[in-house]
Scaffold this motif. Structure first.
Motif, PDB file in Angstrom:
ATOM      1  N   SER A  16       0.809  -1.219   0.000  1.00  0.00           N
ATOM      2  CA  SER A  16       0.000   0.000   0.000  1.00  0.00           C
ATOM      3  C   SER A  16       0.842   1.269   0.000  1.00  0.00           C
ATOM      4  O   SER A  16       0.337   2.355   0.277  1.00  0.00           O
ATOM      5  CB  SER A  16      -0.913   0.014   1.232  1.00  0.00           C
ATOM      6  OG  SER A  16      -0.142   0.017   2.424  1.00  0.00           O
ATOM      7  N   SER A  17       2.105   1.150  -0.320  1.00  0.00           N
ATOM      8  CA  SER A  17       2.977   2.318  -0.245  1.00  0.00           C
ATOM      9  C   SER A  17       3.798   2.492  -1.506  1.00  0.00           C
ATOM     10  O   SER A  17       3.955   1.585  -2.326  1.00  0.00           O
ATOM     11  CB  SER A  17       3.905   2.214   0.974  1.00  0.00           C
ATOM     12  OG  SER A  17       4.796   1.122   0.812  1.00  0.00           O
ATOM     13  N   LEU A  18       4.334   3.702  -1.633  1.00  0.00           N
ATOM     14  CA  LEU A  18       5.305   4.050  -2.665  1.00  0.00           C
ATOM     15  C   LEU A  18       6.603   4.384  -1.940  1.00  0.00           C
ATOM     16  O   LEU A  18       6.620   5.298  -1.100  1.00  0.00           O
ATOM     17  CB  LEU A  18       4.834   5.255  -3.478  1.00  0.00           C
ATOM     18  CG  LEU A  18       3.559   5.074  -4.305  1.00  0.00           C
ATOM     19  CD1 LEU A  18       3.049   6.429  -4.802  1.00  0.00           C
ATOM     20  CD2 LEU A  18       3.820   4.152  -5.495  1.00  0.00           C
ATOM     21  N   THR A  19       7.663   3.677  -2.239  1.00  0.00           N
ATOM     22  CA  THR A  19       8.897   3.823  -1.486  1.00  0.00           C
ATOM     23  C   THR A  19      10.074   4.100  -2.409  1.00  0.00           C
ATOM     24  O   THR A  19      10.126   3.574  -3.536  1.00  0.00           O
ATOM     25  CB  THR A  19       9.176   2.548  -0.658  1.00  0.00           C
ATOM     26  OG1 THR A  19      10.460   2.632  -0.057  1.00  0.00           O
ATOM     27  CG2 THR A  19       9.126   1.300  -1.536  1.00  0.00           C
ATOM     28  N   PRO A  20      11.032   4.928  -1.982  1.00  0.00           N
ATOM     29  CA  PRO A  20      12.206   5.200  -2.827  1.00  0.00           C
ATOM     30  C   PRO A  20      13.160   4.028  -2.969  1.00  0.00           C
ATOM     31  O   PRO A  20      14.044   4.045  -3.818  1.00  0.00           O
ATOM     32  CB  PRO A  20      12.882   6.376  -2.120  1.00  0.00           C
ATOM     33  CG  PRO A  20      12.419   6.296  -0.711  1.00  0.00           C
ATOM     34  CD  PRO A  20      11.030   5.743  -0.748  1.00  0.00           C
ATOM     35  N   THR A  21      12.960   2.994  -2.154  1.00  0.00           N
ATOM     36  CA  THR A  21      13.821   1.813  -2.206  1.00  0.00           C
ATOM     37  C   THR A  21      13.062   0.646  -2.813  1.00  0.00           C
ATOM     38  O   THR A  21      11.955   0.312  -2.378  1.00  0.00           O
ATOM     39  CB  THR A  21      14.304   1.424  -0.798  1.00  0.00           C
ATOM     40  OG1 THR A  21      14.957   2.542  -0.202  1.00  0.00           O
ATOM     41  CG2 THR A  21      15.261   0.245  -0.865  1.00  0.00           C
ATOM     42  N   ALA A  22      13.641   0.025  -3.822  1.00  0.00           N
ATOM     43  CA  ALA A  22      12.968  -1.090  -4.493  1.00  0.00           C
ATOM     44  C   ALA A  22      12.892  -2.294  -3.568  1.00  0.00           C
ATOM     45  O   ALA A  22      13.901  -2.676  -2.947  1.00  0.00           O
ATOM     46  CB  ALA A  22      13.722  -1.453  -5.766  1.00  0.00           C
ATOM     47  N   PRO A  23      11.730  -2.907  -3.443  1.00  0.00           N
ATOM     48  CA  PRO A  23      11.624  -4.123  -2.632  1.00  0.00           C
ATOM     49  C   PRO A  23      12.441  -5.249  -3.252  1.00  0.00           C
ATOM     50  O   PRO A  23      12.488  -5.415  -4.471  1.00  0.00           O
ATOM     51  CB  PRO A  23      10.127  -4.432  -2.640  1.00  0.00           C
ATOM     52  CG  PRO A  23       9.576  -3.717  -3.823  1.00  0.00           C
ATOM     53  CD  PRO A  23      10.432  -2.520  -4.036  1.00  0.00           C
ATOM     54  N   THR A  24      13.068  -6.040  -2.408  1.00  0.00           N
ATOM     55  CA  THR A  24      13.946  -7.109  -2.908  1.00  0.00           C
ATOM     56  C   THR A  24      13.207  -8.414  -3.152  1.00  0.00           C
ATOM     57  O   THR A  24      13.678  -9.254  -3.921  1.00  0.00           O
ATOM     58  CB  THR A  24      15.091  -7.357  -1.909  1.00  0.00           C
ATOM     59  OG1 THR A  24      14.524  -7.663  -0.632  1.00  0.00           O
ATOM     60  CG2 THR A  24      15.967  -6.116  -1.793  1.00  0.00           C
ATOM     61  N   HIS A  54       2.780  -6.968 -10.457  1.00  0.00           N
ATOM     62  CA  HIS A  54       3.948  -7.655  -9.907  1.00  0.00           C
ATOM     63  C   HIS A  54       5.033  -6.628  -9.595  1.00  0.00           C
ATOM     64  O   HIS A  54       5.341  -5.761 -10.418  1.00  0.00           O
ATOM     65  CB  HIS A  54       4.472  -8.690 -10.901  1.00  0.00           C
ATOM     66  CG  HIS A  54       3.504  -9.825 -11.139  1.00  0.00           C
ATOM     67  ND1 HIS A  54       3.603 -11.028 -10.486  1.00  0.00           N
ATOM     68  CD2 HIS A  54       2.411  -9.917 -11.950  1.00  0.00           C
ATOM     69  CE1 HIS A  54       2.625 -11.827 -10.888  1.00  0.00           C
ATOM     70  NE2 HIS A  54       1.888 -11.174 -11.771  1.00  0.00           N
ATOM     71  N   THR A  55       5.594  -6.725  -8.414  1.00  0.00           N
ATOM     72  CA  THR A  55       6.627  -5.783  -8.002  1.00  0.00           C
ATOM     73  C   THR A  55       7.674  -6.503  -7.167  1.00  0.00           C
ATOM     74  O   THR A  55       7.463  -7.623  -6.693  1.00  0.00           O
ATOM     75  CB  THR A  55       6.003  -4.617  -7.204  1.00  0.00           C
ATOM     76  OG1 THR A  55       6.997  -3.639  -6.917  1.00  0.00           O
ATOM     77  CG2 THR A  55       5.369  -5.103  -5.920  1.00  0.00           C
ATOM     78  N   GLY A  56       8.819  -5.882  -7.025  1.00  0.00           N
ATOM     79  CA  GLY A  56       9.903  -6.467  -6.247  1.00  0.00           C
ATOM     80  C   GLY A  56      10.740  -7.436  -7.059  1.00  0.00           C
ATOM     81  O   GLY A  56      10.287  -7.997  -8.056  1.00  0.00           O
ATOM     82  N   GLY A  57      11.981  -7.625  -6.642  1.00  0.00           N
ATOM     83  CA  GLY A  57      12.874  -8.523  -7.364  1.00  0.00           C
ATOM     84  C   GLY A  57      13.087  -8.040  -8.786  1.00  0.00           C
ATOM     85  O   GLY A  57      13.504  -6.897  -9.009  1.00  0.00           O
ATOM     86  N   PRO A  58      12.780  -8.889  -9.796  1.00  0.00           N
ATOM     87  CA  PRO A  58      13.008  -8.485 -11.185  1.00  0.00           C
ATOM     88  C   PRO A  58      11.941  -7.523 -11.718  1.00  0.00           C
ATOM     89  O   PRO A  58      12.092  -7.010 -12.818  1.00  0.00           O
ATOM     90  CB  PRO A  58      12.947  -9.820 -11.932  1.00  0.00           C
ATOM     91  CG  PRO A  58      12.026 -10.666 -11.111  1.00  0.00           C
ATOM     92  CD  PRO A  58      12.296 -10.287  -9.686  1.00  0.00           C
ATOM     93  N   PHE A  59      10.900  -7.281 -10.947  1.00  0.00           N
ATOM     94  CA  PHE A  59       9.794  -6.443 -11.421  1.00  0.00           C
ATOM     95  C   PHE A  59       9.873  -5.061 -10.760  1.00  0.00           C
ATOM     96  O   PHE A  59       9.391  -4.857  -9.647  1.00  0.00           O
ATOM     97  CB  PHE A  59       8.449  -7.105 -11.109  1.00  0.00           C
ATOM     98  CG  PHE A  59       8.303  -8.478 -11.695  1.00  0.00           C
ATOM     99  CD1 PHE A  59       8.327  -8.670 -13.071  1.00  0.00           C
ATOM    100  CD2 PHE A  59       8.164  -9.583 -10.869  1.00  0.00           C
ATOM    101  CE1 PHE A  59       8.195  -9.933 -13.623  1.00  0.00           C
ATOM    102  CE2 PHE A  59       8.030 -10.858 -11.405  1.00  0.00           C
ATOM    103  CZ  PHE A  59       8.055 -11.037 -12.790  1.00  0.00           C
ATOM    104  N   ASP A  60      10.503  -4.124 -11.450  1.00  0.00           N
ATOM    105  CA  ASP A  60      10.719  -2.802 -10.865  1.00  0.00           C
ATOM    106  C   ASP A  60       9.532  -1.871 -11.146  1.00  0.00           C
ATOM    107  O   ASP A  60       9.692  -0.767 -11.688  1.00  0.00           O
ATOM    108  CB  ASP A  60      12.028  -2.189 -11.356  1.00  0.00           C
ATOM    109  CG  ASP A  60      12.033  -1.899 -12.851  1.00  0.00           C
ATOM    110  OD1 ASP A  60      11.335  -2.619 -13.596  1.00  0.00           O
ATOM    111  OD2 ASP A  60      12.728  -0.949 -13.265  1.00  0.00           O
ATOM    112  N   SER A  61       8.342  -2.287 -10.775  1.00  0.00           N
ATOM    113  CA  SER A  61       7.164  -1.429 -10.951  1.00  0.00           C
ATOM    114  C   SER A  61       7.349  -0.153 -10.129  1.00  0.00           C
ATOM    115  O   SER A  61       7.599  -0.216  -8.918  1.00  0.00           O
ATOM    116  CB  SER A  61       5.903  -2.165 -10.494  1.00  0.00           C
ATOM    117  OG  SER A  61       5.622  -3.274 -11.330  1.00  0.00           O
ATOM    118  N   HIS A  62       7.205   1.008 -10.772  1.00  0.00           N
ATOM    119  CA  HIS A  62       7.468   2.254 -10.059  1.00  0.00           C
ATOM    120  C   HIS A  62       6.770   3.434 -10.723  1.00  0.00           C
ATOM    121  O   HIS A  62       6.420   3.406 -11.906  1.00  0.00           O
ATOM    122  CB  HIS A  62       8.973   2.528  -9.987  1.00  0.00           C
ATOM    123  CG  HIS A  62       9.611   2.774 -11.327  1.00  0.00           C
ATOM    124  ND1 HIS A  62      10.165   1.751 -12.080  1.00  0.00           N
ATOM    125  CD2 HIS A  62       9.781   3.905 -12.063  1.00  0.00           C
ATOM    126  CE1 HIS A  62      10.646   2.252 -13.210  1.00  0.00           C
ATOM    127  NE2 HIS A  62      10.422   3.561 -13.221  1.00  0.00           N
TER     128      HIS A  62
END
Length: 584
Positions: A394-402, A561-569
Motif C-alpha cells: 500500500s505504499s510508494l517507497t524510494p527503495t525497491a523491494p527485494t 507484480h513488483t519487487g525482485g526483477p519487477f521494478d514497478s514504479h
C-alpha cells in the motif's frame, strides 16, 4: 441520432446542465460583457475568394478614426468552424448574452470579461482595436456562411486559412503583418497554417499565439491510452458544431467519411487517416507564444506542450497556469502579455517582450493557492531529477523491494491505493510516468486508469482544477488498454512514454507484461509531511463529464507484480531549489 449516441450525449451533457442549473448559471452566465468603443468599425460577412472558386467569410473589426486617416494596421486573426456571427452584438447568442457555453460550463478561477463583439474562444476585437490592430474572425470552409467543403483538422482547412491570410494582408487597410490568436480549435488551426503541413506558411504571417490546443487528435483525445473516448466528440459535435455546418451533416460525411464521433470506429488504429490530421510541428519556425494549462488534462494539456517542445522556432515562449483556460485567456495579465508579443513581432516594438525569459511557470499548492509563479529558461526544466517511487503493497517507497510481491484488485469494483509522504518540502514540475508489470487473470485484456492525488499533512486529498469545469481533479492522470501497450520508441522518453497506436497485443494466460503509462504533467508544491496518493483501477476513477471512455467492464482480477526483477514504479519529476530562476 441513434439511440446509443443519444444515451452518450445525455451522460455527457446532463451532469453539466444539472450543475449549471444548481449554480444558477443557465440564467446568470459565467462571463461579463462589456460594450465596445464607439470608434469600432464592424464589417460582417466580408467575402474572401479562394483559388478553388468559392468564398470564405470573415468579420473584420477596425478603428473608424484609423480608417478615416487611411492608416494601415497589423491584424490579429483567428479561424474556426463555430460561425463567427454567433456574437452578442448581433443578438445571435441566448438572450443576447455571452456564447452559450458560458451558461453551461463552470468557469474555474473567476469570470471571463470581454466585449459583445467577441465570439467563442476568439480574441476580443475591442481590446485589440483600442491598441492599434484590426481583428479578423474567419469561418473555415463549409461552416457559418463560408462556402466550400467542411472538414476537421485537415490540410484543406490549412490551405484555405493561408489563402485568407494572404488576402487580408493585401487589403489597403492592412500593413501586411498578421498574427494569430485564439483558444482550443482556434489554437489548433494555428499549428496547421504556421507549419508546412499543407503548404508553406503565408509570408504575411509573422507570429502565432495558440492557447491550449491538441496537436495529435488520436493520442491526445480520441484514443488516449488506446481507450476510445466516446463522450467528448458527441458533446462537442452536438453543442458546438452541428448547428454551424453550412450544408448540413451530410456535407462533412462526404468529406471525412463520417462524423467525428464515428472516426475511432472507422479507424481504430493510428493509420494514414489519423496521421494526415497531425500537424507537422517540427516545421514551425515562426515566433510562438504558447498558452498551456495543467488544468486541461483530459483534453489540451499534452498537445499544447508537445507543440511548444517540438516547434523549431528559435523565438518561442510558454505561459503555464492551472485555472480555467477562458478565465486565463481573457485576463488582463494574458491580454497584456499577448499584446507585448504581437507588438514585438508585428510592430517591431522589441523592448517589452524579446528579452523575456522563455517560460512562465505557475506552481500550485492547491486549487486556489499559487505557491510560486516564476520564470524558467526551458520546458521541461533541465534541472529536473527524475526519481522512482516503487510499488510495495500500500505504499510508494524510494527503495525497491527485494522480494517479489503481487498486488491485486478486482477490475470492475476495486481501486488500489498507494501512499508516499515527503520528508522535506518538494516541488514536482514536469512529466510523470508509471511502469508496471501486469497480469490480467480470466481475460486477455484489461484497462488501467490512474490518478495521482496530493495529500495534506492529515492525509486528506487536495483537489485541483480540471477540464471543462471540473474542480476535483488530481495532480496527474493517465490510462492504458493493455493490448495497446506497444510504444513508439522514436517518440518515447524515460519520463514520457508514447504509444504506437498501431498494434493489438492480447495477453496470454499467465503472461506478465511490462507496461508504461504516460501521466500528464503538472507543477505542484508539497510541504514536508504532505504526500502522494496513487490510485489504480480498471475503470474511470474521477468522473469528468463530458468525457466518457468506452470500457467493457471485464470481469477478473488485475495483478501488479513488483519487487525482485519487477521494478514497478512511479517516476516523479523533482525540481531542486530554483535559486537560479527569477520570480515573476
Amino acid at each position: 441520432m441513434k439511440f446509443n449516441e443519444f444515451r452518450i450525449l445525455m451522460r455527457s451533457l446532463l451532469p453539466i446542465l444539472v450543475g449549471a442549473l444548481r449554480r444558477g448559471q443557465l440564467f446568470r452566465p459565467a462571463a461579463v460583457l462589456t460594450e465596445p468603443d464607439a470608434d469600432m468599425l464592424c464589417e460582417y460577412d466580408v467575402r474572401i475568394p479562394m483559388s478553388e472558386g468559392f468564398f470564405l467569410t470573415a468579420n473584420v473589426f477596425r478603428s473608424k478614426s484609423a480608417a478615416a486617416r487611411d492608416e494601415r494596421v497589423p491584424v490579429v486573426m483567428c479561424a474556426h468552424p463555430y460561425d463567427n456571427s454567433l456574437i452578442p452584438a448581433l443578438k445571435k447568442t441566448p438572450l443576447s448574452g455571452p456564447p452559450k457555453q458560458y451558461r453551461m460550463i463552470r468557469q474555474c478561477g473567476g469570470r471571463p470579461v470581454f466585449s459583445t463583439l467577441t465570439g467563442w474562444e476568439a480574441p476580443d476585437p475591442d481590446f485589440w482595436v483600442r491598441h492599434g490592430y484590426a481583428v479578423v474572425n474567419l469561418n473555415l470552409p463549409g461552416y457559418g456562411s463560408s462556402e466550400g467543403p467542411p472538414s476537421v483538422f485537415s490540410k484543406h482547412q490549412s490551405r484555405c486559412y493561408g489563402e485568407a491570410i494572404d488576402w487580408i494582408a493585401a487589403q489597403s487597410w492592412c500593413d501586411g503583418n498578421v498574427g494569430l490568436s485564439g483558444v482550443s480549435f482556434l489554437a489548433i488551426s494555428q499549428y496547421y497554417v504556421a507549419s508546412k503541413t499543407a503548404s508553406t506558411p503565408p509570408a504575411a504571417l509573422k507570429c502565432i499565439a495558440p492557447w491550449e490546443g491538441i496537436s495529435d487528435p488520436y493520442r491526445d483525445l480520441l484514443m488516449n491510452g488506446g481507450i476510445q473516448e466516446v463522450g467528448f466528440p458527441v458533446f462537442w459535435w452536438q453543442t458546438e458544431m452541428s448547428e454551424t455546418i453550412r450544408d448540413g451533416e451530410q456535407a462533412i460525411i462526404e468529406t471525412e467519411g463520417g462524423l467525428p464521433r464515428a472516426w475511432t470506429e472507422m479507424h481504430p488504429f493510428l493509420d494514414e487517416n489519423w496521421k494526415a490530421k497531425i500537424p507537422d510541428l517540427e516545421s514551425i519556425e515562426l515566433p510562438m507564444l504558447v498558452g498551456a494549462s495543467f488544468s486541461d488534462h483530459s483534453l489540451h494539456t499534452m498537445g499544447t506542450l508537445r507543440a511548444f517542445e517540438r516547434a523549431r522556432s528559435k523565438q518561442k515562449w510558454l505561459y503555464t497556469h492551472r485555472t480555467g483556460k477562458w478565465v486565463a485567456y481573457y485576463s488582463d495579465e494574458v491580454k497584456q502579455l499577448t499584446l507585448d508579443f504581437m507588438d514585438c513581432f508585428l510592430k517591431g516594438k522589441k523592448d517589452r517582450f524579446e528579452s523575456r525569459p522563455r517560460v512562465t511557470l505557475e506552481v500550485r499548492s492547491n486549487r486556489e493557492t499559487i505557491h510560486e509563479k516564476r520564470f524558467e529558461n526551458e520546458w521541461p526544466l533541465a534541472r529536473t531529477q527524475y526519481r522512482p517511487l516503487y510499488l510495495e503493497k500500500s505504499s510508494l517507497t524510494p527503495t525497491a523491494p527485494t522480494t517479489r510481491q503481487e498486488i491485486g484488485f478486482d477490475s470492475r469494483s476495486e481501486t488500489l491505493r498507494l501512499h508516499h509522504t515527503f520528508d522535506a518540502d518538494t516541488e514536482l514540475s514536469g512529466y510523470f510516468a508509471l511502469k508496471l508489470f501486469v497480469e490480467s487473470r480470466e481475460t486477455d485484456d484489461g484497462d488501467l486508469f490512474v490518478i495521482l492525488h496530493k495529500l495534506d499533512a492529515r492525509g486528506r486529498i487536495v483537489y485541483f482544477n480540471g477540464s471543462v469545469g471540473l474542480i476535483h481533479d488530481g495532480v496527474s492522470r493517465g490510462c492504458l488498454r493493455l493490448s495497446r501497450r506497444e510504444l513508439d520508441l522514436n517518440q518515447s522518453t524515460p519520463f514520457h512514454p508514447v504509444l504506437s497506436g498501431t498494434s493489438h497485443q492480447p495477453l496470454r494466460p499467465d503472461e506478465i507484461v511490462p507496461v508504461e503509462i504516460a501521466m500528464l504533467p503538472s507543477a505542484t508544491f508539497f510541504k514536508k509531511g504532505e504526500g502522494l496518493l496513487l490510485l489504480i483501477a480498471g475503470r474511470e476513477i474521477i468522473p469528468a463529464p463530458p468525457f466518457q471512455r468506452r470500457v467493457p467492464g471485464r470481469r477478473g482480477r488485475t495483478i501488479l507484480h513488483t519487487g525482485g526483477p519487477f521494478d514497478s514504479h512511479l517516476l516523479i519529476p523533482v525540481i531542486p531549489s530554483a535559486r537560479a530562476s527569477r520570480t515573476e
